[in-house]
Design a protein around this motif. Structure first.
Motif, short mmCIF file in Angstrom:
data_model
loop_
_atom_site.label_atom_id
_atom_site.label_comp_id
_atom_site.label_asym_id
_atom_site.label_seq_id
_atom_site.Cartn_x
_atom_site.Cartn_y
_atom_site.Cartn_z
N GLY A 87 0.80 -1.21 0.00
CA GLY A 87 0.00 0.00 0.00
C GLY A 87 0.83 1.26 0.00
O GLY A 87 2.06 1.23 -0.09
N GLY A 88 0.12 2.37 0.11
CA GLY A 88 0.79 3.67 0.07
C GLY A 88 0.41 4.55 1.23
O GLY A 88 -0.23 4.10 2.19
N GLY A 89 0.77 5.82 1.13
CA GLY A 89 0.57 6.75 2.24
C GLY A 89 -0.88 7.03 2.57
O GLY A 89 -1.23 7.28 3.73
N GLU A 90 -1.74 6.97 1.59
CA GLU A 90 -3.17 7.22 1.80
C GLU A 90 -3.97 5.98 1.44
O GLU A 90 -3.51 5.15 0.62
CB GLU A 90 -3.65 8.39 0.93
N ARG A 91 -5.14 5.88 2.00
CA ARG A 91 -6.01 4.75 1.68
C ARG A 91 -6.18 4.55 0.21
O ARG A 91 -6.10 3.45 -0.32
CB ARG A 91 -7.37 4.97 2.37
N LEU A 172 -20.07 2.88 5.36
CA LEU A 172 -19.35 1.72 5.89
C LEU A 172 -18.56 1.09 4.74
O LEU A 172 -18.44 1.67 3.67
CB LEU A 172 -20.35 0.71 6.46
N THR A 173 -18.09 -0.11 4.95
CA THR A 173 -17.58 -0.93 3.86
C THR A 173 -18.15 -2.33 4.07
O THR A 173 -18.61 -2.64 5.19
CB THR A 173 -16.03 -1.02 3.85
N PRO A 174 -18.21 -3.18 3.05
CA PRO A 174 -17.62 -3.04 1.72
C PRO A 174 -18.31 -1.98 0.87
O PRO A 174 -19.45 -1.61 1.09
CB PRO A 174 -17.80 -4.43 1.09
N GLN A 175 -17.51 -1.50 -0.10
CA GLN A 175 -17.99 -0.65 -1.16
C GLN A 175 -17.72 -1.40 -2.47
O GLN A 175 -16.73 -2.14 -2.55
CB GLN A 175 -17.31 0.72 -1.11
N MET A 176 -18.60 -1.26 -3.44
CA MET A 176 -18.55 -2.15 -4.60
C MET A 176 -18.69 -1.36 -5.89
O MET A 176 -19.68 -0.66 -6.10
CB MET A 176 -19.70 -3.16 -4.50
N PHE A 177 -17.66 -1.44 -6.75
CA PHE A 177 -17.64 -0.72 -8.01
C PHE A 177 -16.93 -1.57 -9.06
O PHE A 177 -16.25 -2.54 -8.73
CB PHE A 177 -16.94 0.64 -7.85
N ARG A 178 -17.14 -1.19 -10.32
CA ARG A 178 -16.45 -1.89 -11.40
C ARG A 178 -14.96 -1.54 -11.38
O ARG A 178 -14.58 -0.40 -11.13
CB ARG A 178 -17.08 -1.58 -12.75
N ARG A 179 -14.13 -2.55 -11.65
CA ARG A 179 -12.69 -2.41 -11.54
C ARG A 179 -12.18 -1.20 -12.31
O ARG A 179 -11.48 -0.35 -11.77
CB ARG A 179 -12.00 -3.67 -12.05
N GLY A 180 -12.54 -1.10 -13.60
CA GLY A 180 -12.01 -0.03 -14.44
C GLY A 180 -12.47 1.34 -13.99
O GLY A 180 -11.68 2.29 -13.91
N ALA A 195 -8.15 14.55 -1.79
CA ALA A 195 -8.07 13.46 -0.81
C ALA A 195 -9.45 12.82 -0.68
O ALA A 195 -10.42 13.50 -0.30
CB ALA A 195 -7.60 13.99 0.53
N VAL A 196 -9.56 11.55 -1.02
CA VAL A 196 -10.84 10.86 -0.88
C VAL A 196 -10.75 9.91 0.30
O VAL A 196 -9.74 9.20 0.48
CB VAL A 196 -11.25 10.10 -2.17
N THR A 197 -11.77 9.90 1.14
CA THR A 197 -11.73 9.06 2.34
C THR A 197 -12.42 7.72 2.14
O THR A 197 -12.36 6.86 3.02
CB THR A 197 -12.37 9.79 3.54
N ASP A 198 -13.12 7.58 1.02
CA ASP A 198 -13.63 6.25 0.67
C ASP A 198 -13.72 6.15 -0.84
O ASP A 198 -13.54 7.14 -1.57
CB ASP A 198 -14.96 5.95 1.37
N GLU A 199 -14.01 4.96 -1.33
CA GLU A 199 -14.03 4.72 -2.79
C GLU A 199 -15.24 5.42 -3.40
O GLU A 199 -15.17 5.95 -4.51
CB GLU A 199 -14.08 3.21 -3.07
N ALA A 200 -16.34 5.47 -2.68
CA ALA A 200 -17.54 6.12 -3.21
C ALA A 200 -17.28 7.59 -3.51
O ALA A 200 -17.76 8.13 -4.52
CB ALA A 200 -18.69 5.98 -2.20
N MET A 201 -16.47 8.23 -2.68
CA MET A 201 -16.19 9.67 -2.91
C MET A 201 -15.48 9.87 -4.24
O MET A 201 -15.79 10.80 -5.00
CB MET A 201 -15.35 10.24 -1.77
#
Ligand code: CTP
Ligand SMILES: C[C@](O)(CO)[C@H](O)COP(=O)(O)O
Length: 238
Positions: A87-91, A172-180, A195-201
């Motif tokens: 991983g890296g410095g941010e989520r 919450l999580t899980p969050q679910m999206f298409r890979r691409g 800076a995004v704090t979750d994938e949905a953002m």
């Protein structure tokens, strides 16, 4: 964004990226919280077990810190393959790293899941509901409607004002999206230094409106020592 036809149905098996490269700054202590004991197993293994024992999980990608000395080197769990990434410095950096190591048969149009290593109490029925409902559109996330009154604080921690809780949900999580789509959205946010704090953002920033799928209040994120004690109670109660 015109969505590709869903390539994941409610019966498909999905890969799940598990970000576990955090520094546990708010938890404190010498050992990263994901490796603290939770009812006899590490917090991380508890979370991985919850995921791997769900029939619709195809495999796991665990994203580790570059200096992680605790990872036990698991490469299969309950018959499901377990891959790792650094991983890296941010989520968001960690999730992007996880996306890169997904198998090539997980195409751009396939849905994938992202679930915090710090959320060991995920319920299987919540995960099943997310897959079924979010898989019918552009993706989504488990979330809980806000039920407490919300106060905005002054710098000296007095109430400035009460905020409306109407239509507010806790992600919450899980969050679910298409890979691409997820990869492109995270890359765009990173390029634009957002800076995004979750994938949905990240998905919202490219015009997607993720579906909010109501999940259980006990799908807590272990952030502080009190959360770990609560998670232990919740796991032993089940
Ligand atoms: N650069 C990061 C930051 C966080 N995470 C993961 O994202 C999840 C949710 O993050 P959080 O609970 O905030 O964990 P930490 O970032 O470790 O906590 P803190 O913010 O207190 O340092 C955790 O499983 C964490 O390991 C990650 O993989 N990579
Ligand atoms: C992804 C998340 O758990 C949704 O609530 C949350 O945004 C993670 O935030 P953290 O600060 O990385 O724990």
């Amino acid at each position: 964004m015109s969505a590709a036809p869903p390539t994941t149905t409610a019966n498909s098996a999905l890969w799940c990226i598990v970000p576990a490269a955090g520094r546990s700054a708010r938890f404190g202590g010498e050992i990263p919280k994901q490796y603290l004991s939770l009812a006899g197993e590490s917090l991380l293994l508890r979370t991985l077990e919850r995921l791997a024992t769900h029939a619709q999980i195809a495999g796991l990608v665990v994203v580790l810190a570059a200096d992680d000395r605790h990872w036990p080197g698991i490469n299969i769990l309950h018959g499901k393959p377990v891959l790792t990434a650094i991983g890296g410095g941010e989520r968001a950096d960690s999730v992007l790293a996880g996306l890169l190591v997904l198998p090539t048969d997980v195409t751009s149009g396939h849905f994938i899941l992202v679930h915090d290593a710090a959320r060991p109490c995920l319920r299987h029925d919540d995960l099943s509901r997310l897959i079924a409902q979010a898989g019918a559109g552009d993706g989504g996330l488990l979330a809980c409607p806000v039920r407490d009154t919300l106060k905005r604080a002054t710098p000296d921690q007095h109430v400035m004002q009460t905020e409306s809780r109407a239509a507010l949900w806790r992600a919450l999580t899980p969050q679910m999206f298409r890979r691409g789509a997820l990869s492109a959205a995270l890359q765009k946010a990173s390029t634009e230094h957002i800076a995004v704090t979750d994938e949905a953002m990240a998905m919202e920033l490219v015009g997607i409106r993720p579906l909010l799928v109501e999940g259980s209040e006990d799908n807590i994120k272990v952030t502080t020592p009190a959360d770990l004690r609560l998670a232990e109670f919740l796991l032993q109660r089940a």
